[in-house]
Design an enzyme around this catalytic site. Structure first.
Site, short mmCIF file in Angstrom:
data_model
loop_
_atom_site.label_atom_id
_atom_site.label_comp_id
_atom_site.label_asym_id
_atom_site.label_seq_id
_atom_site.Cartn_x
_atom_site.Cartn_y
_atom_site.Cartn_z
N GLN A 54 -113.30 -41.95 -10.49
CA GLN A 54 -113.60 -43.30 -10.03
C GLN A 54 -115.06 -43.40 -9.62
OE1 GLN A 54 -114.02 -46.61 -9.40
NE2 GLN A 54 -111.83 -46.74 -8.93
N SER A 70 -101.63 -60.60 0.22
CA SER A 70 -101.17 -61.28 -1.00
C SER A 70 -100.02 -60.51 -1.64
CB SER A 70 -102.33 -61.41 -1.98
OG SER A 70 -101.88 -61.92 -3.22
N GLY A 95 -106.90 -49.76 -10.99
CA GLY A 95 -106.05 -50.45 -10.02
C GLY A 95 -106.05 -49.80 -8.65
N GLU A 96 -107.14 -49.12 -8.30
CA GLU A 96 -107.15 -48.41 -7.01
C GLU A 96 -107.06 -49.36 -5.83
OE1 GLU A 96 -109.64 -44.99 -4.55
OE2 GLU A 96 -109.85 -45.17 -6.70
N ARG A 98 -105.33 -52.19 -5.72
CA ARG A 98 -103.92 -52.55 -5.60
C ARG A 98 -103.12 -51.38 -5.03
NH1 ARG A 98 -103.62 -53.81 -11.61
NH2 ARG A 98 -105.85 -53.40 -11.48
N ASN A 130 -115.18 -50.13 -14.71
CA ASN A 130 -116.04 -50.42 -13.56
C ASN A 130 -117.17 -51.38 -13.95
OD1 ASN A 130 -116.40 -49.73 -10.73
ND2 ASN A 130 -118.36 -48.87 -11.36
#
Length: 299
Positions: A54, A70, A95-96, A98, A130
Site C-alpha cells: 500500500q 455510513s 479497499g483499506e 472500508r 492509488n
C-alpha cells in the site's frame, strides 16, 4: 422475498466452498478455483492481512469515522478486493479504508472480491489504484509513478497505457520530485499548488527555489505571478527576496543543521546570530493552521 433467500443461500454455499477448499487453491488451474476466484464472498476480517505494498501511509481519522458511520447505516456498498494466500488467509488489494472503517464499528466480516496475484502484480495494482484516487496530493502521485518505474520496471509509455494518462502528464508529476523537500512538503500540506511547483522546477538553484517559495507563502502569490518571478530571475532580473547581510559569519554547525530543521518544520528556517556561536532560530508561519501544525511538532 424468494430472491433474497436464494441470494443468502448462495452466499452460504460459496463461504462453505471457501472454507473447505481454499487451502488447495493456489492458481487459476486448481480445483474449484473457478468457483472461488472472481466471487464476492463475506470474509472474516481477522483472515485478511493489510497490503504491505500500500503506497498510502496516512488515513484521515475523521474521514474514517464518517465512512464507518455510513457503513453502520448502509453496510459496505462496494466490496473490497483481496488476493488469495496460502491456507484460509487473504491480503488486501484495494479497499483499506472500508476495511479499517468496518473494524472501527466492530464488524467481523466484510464482502470481498477474490482474485489471485503475485507480489509484483499486487504492488502494481496498489500503485495504479492509488494514482486513480481523487484526493491524492501531487507528490503522492509522483511517488507512485516513481515506484512503478523503480520496482515494476515500467517505462513512462507503459505507465501511460496502464493508468490512462498522457505521457507528458506523467513526466510533469515526476519532475516535481526534483524540488527541494521543503517545497514538496509545502505542496503536500496544500500551502502551494502543483502549478506553483511546476513553475519552481525551472529554477535550478535550491536557494533561489526556497526564496521564491517563501515569497509565495508570504504574499499569497498566484501561479501566474510565480511564473513571472521565475521568468524574470532566469532573464537576470532577481526578484526573489534578498537575505539580510550577515554581520557574523555563520558557524559550520549551523549551516550543517539548518536544512534538517527546515525539512522537519516544512519551512525555510532562518537564524539570527549574535556572535560567539550564539543566536536565535526563526521559524516562520503563514496561517493559524500552519502555526498550530508547528506547535504540534514542538510538543
Amino acid at each position: 422475498m424468494a430472491k433474497a433467500t436464494r441470494k443468502q443461500a448462495l452466499g452460504r454455499g460459496l463461504s462453505a466452498l471457501l472454507n473447505e477448499n481454499s487451502s488447495d487453491i493456489k492458481s487459476a488451474n486448481d480445483k474449484n478455483a473457478d468457483k472461488v476466484v472472481g466471487s464476492i464472498i463475506e470474509i472474516e476480517l481477522e483472515l485478511i492481512d493489510i497490503n504491505p505494498f500500500q503506497p498510502r501511509s496516512y488515513f484521515n481519522e475523521e474521514a474514517l469515522r464518517e465512512l464507518a458511520s455510513s457503513i453502520k447505516q448502509l453496510g459496505v456498498i462496494q466490496p473490497i478486493t483481496v488476493r488469495k494466500l496460502d491456507g484460509n488467509k487473504f491480503q488486501l488489494v484495494s479497499g483499506e479504508r472500508r476495511f479499517r472503517a468496518s473494524k472501527l464499528i466492530g464488524n467481523t466480516t466484510i464482502p470481498a472480491y477474490i482474485r489471485l496475484a503475485n507480489d509484483q502484480e499486487m504492488l502494481e495494482m496498489a500503485l495504479v489504484e492509488n494514482i486513480q484516487r481523487k484526493d491524492l496530493d501531487p507528490i503522492e502521485v509522483a511517488l507512485s509513478y516513481q515506484r512503478l518505474i523503480d520496482e515494476i520496471d515500467l517505462t513512462q509509455e507503459e505507465m501511460s497505457q496502464r493508468v490512462g494518462k498522457k505521457r507528458s502528464t506523467i513526466s510533469n508529476y515526476l519532475r516535481l520530485l526534483k524540488l527541494d523537500p521543503i517545497i514538496q512538503t509545502g505542496m503536500r500540506d496544500t500551502f502551494i499548488s502543483m502549478g506553483h511547483g511546476r513553475a519552481l522546477i525551472n529554477i535550478e538553484n535550491t536557494e533561489d527555489q526556497l526564496n521564491i517559495y517563501e515569497k509565495i507563502l508570504q504574499q499569497k502569490l498566484s501561479v501566474r505571478q510565480t511564473e513571472e518571478i521565475v521568468k524574470n530571475l532566469k532573464n537576470g532580473v532577481n526578484t526573489a527576496p534578498k537575505t539580510a547581510t550577515k554581520q557574523v559569519e555563520t558557524p559550520k554547525f549551523v549551516n550543517k543543521g539548518l536544512k534538517a530543521i527546515s525539512e522537519y518544520f516544512g519551512h525555510k528556517v532562518d537564524v539570527k546570530l549574535s556572535g560567539n556561536d550564539k543566536g536565535k532560530i526563526i521559524i516562520p508561519f503563514h496561517s493559524e493552521e500552519d502555526f498550530n501544525r508547528i506547535k504540534k511538532l514542538l510538543q
